[in-house]
Write an enzyme that holds these catalytic residues in place. Structure first.
Site, mmCIF file in Angstrom:
data_model
loop_
_atom_site.group_PDB
_atom_site.id
_atom_site.type_symbol
_atom_site.label_atom_id
_atom_site.label_comp_id
_atom_site.label_asym_id
_atom_site.label_seq_id
_atom_site.Cartn_x
_atom_site.Cartn_y
_atom_site.Cartn_z
ATOM 1 N N HIS A 92 0.850 -1.187 0.000
ATOM 2 C CA HIS A 92 0.000 0.000 0.000
ATOM 3 C C HIS A 92 0.885 1.236 0.000
ATOM 4 O O HIS A 92 2.054 1.193 0.421
ATOM 5 C CB HIS A 92 -0.905 0.011 1.229
ATOM 6 N N GLU A 146 1.023 3.901 1.845
ATOM 7 C CA GLU A 146 1.566 4.327 3.132
ATOM 8 C C GLU A 146 2.725 3.445 3.579
ATOM 9 O O GLU A 146 3.749 3.942 4.063
ATOM 10 C CB GLU A 146 0.476 4.290 4.212
ATOM 11 N N CYS A 159 -6.089 2.027 5.870
ATOM 12 C CA CYS A 159 -6.750 0.797 6.312
ATOM 13 C C CYS A 159 -6.128 0.361 7.637
ATOM 14 O O CYS A 159 -5.221 1.006 8.163
ATOM 15 C CB CYS A 159 -6.582 -0.287 5.255
ATOM 16 N N CYS A 190 -2.261 -0.269 7.372
ATOM 17 C CA CYS A 190 -1.471 0.964 7.262
ATOM 18 C C CYS A 190 -1.541 1.786 8.541
ATOM 19 O O CYS A 190 -0.538 2.372 8.966
ATOM 20 C CB CYS A 190 -1.957 1.780 6.075
#
Length: 214
Positions: free
Chosen positions: A121, A123, A151, A154
């Protein structure tokens, strides 16, 4: 968790499922709510525009940084996506990590499809790259700016990295862990709580996501 009245993009009295950032029905900007981070620390509202020594207020700084994250989301880390008409085949979420002095340390864009890595992801990639650049895992005093609400994975990574501030664009009520579905970033049972500013340039962030899912 936030306590807000029902409105566009939120469940109302009828219990309808809230719209996510990709829903074309999400035509209005939901107000982001800045929140306190560390215990006893009450952060100023993102709308207050408090002055900094360089003349840029908090709100202006956050918006400037979010525009950079949007650029990363659209073009990719190397800035080449879209140059030949081909878009990066992954959900366009961009993240930028800034140091305590406002220096850009790293960027990340979703790379799950590119790398086959479910943890890639935006991040997480930004955190990994900043830690490698600085030579340490603790990112105290840093600010992570991302175009979509983090999410649970993260959000957990941001807490573990000791990031001081998280700024995000579009809310994500289906998977968000910064106040929508969960509130991992501000869970007082944890040993670190970043200060959170949500809904910064939300309309622009949501538009990028909606365009991808058309």
């Amino acid at each position: 968790m936030r306590s807000e009245p029902a409105g566009p993009g939120r469940a109302g009295a009828g219990g309808a499922e809230p719209a996510d950032a990709t829903d074309p029905a999400l035509g209005t900007v939901r107000p982001g709510q800045p929140t306190p981070g560390a215990a006893g620390r009450v952060g100023p509202g993102a709308h207050e525009g408090l002055a900094d020594p360089d003349g840029a207020g908090r709100r202006q700084r956050h918006e400037l940084w979010m525009r950079r994250a949007l650029e990363v989301a659209v073009t990719g880390p190397d800035g080449s996506a879209g140059a030949d008409g081909d878009a990066v085949d992954d959900i366009p979420v961009g993240a930028v990590l800034y140091g305590p002095d406002g220096t850009e340390l790293s960027i990340g864009r979703n790379e799950r499809e590119l790398t086959g890595d479910p943890t890639a992801h935006a991040e997480v990639l930004a955190l990994r790259r900043a830690a490698e650049r600085l030579g340490r895992w603790r990112l105290d005093g840093c600010t992570l700016v991302v175009t979509l609400e983090p999410c649970t994975m993260c959000a957990g990574a941001l807490v573990l990295a000791r990031v001081s501030t998280v700024v995000f664009g579009a809310w994500e009520p289906k998977t968000g862990a910064a106040g929508s579905l969960w509130d991992v970033l501000r869970d007082r049972r944890l040993n670190h709580r970043p200060e959170v500013y949500g809904g910064v340039l939300e309309a622009e962030s949501a538009a990028v996501l909606r365009a991808f899912f058309r």
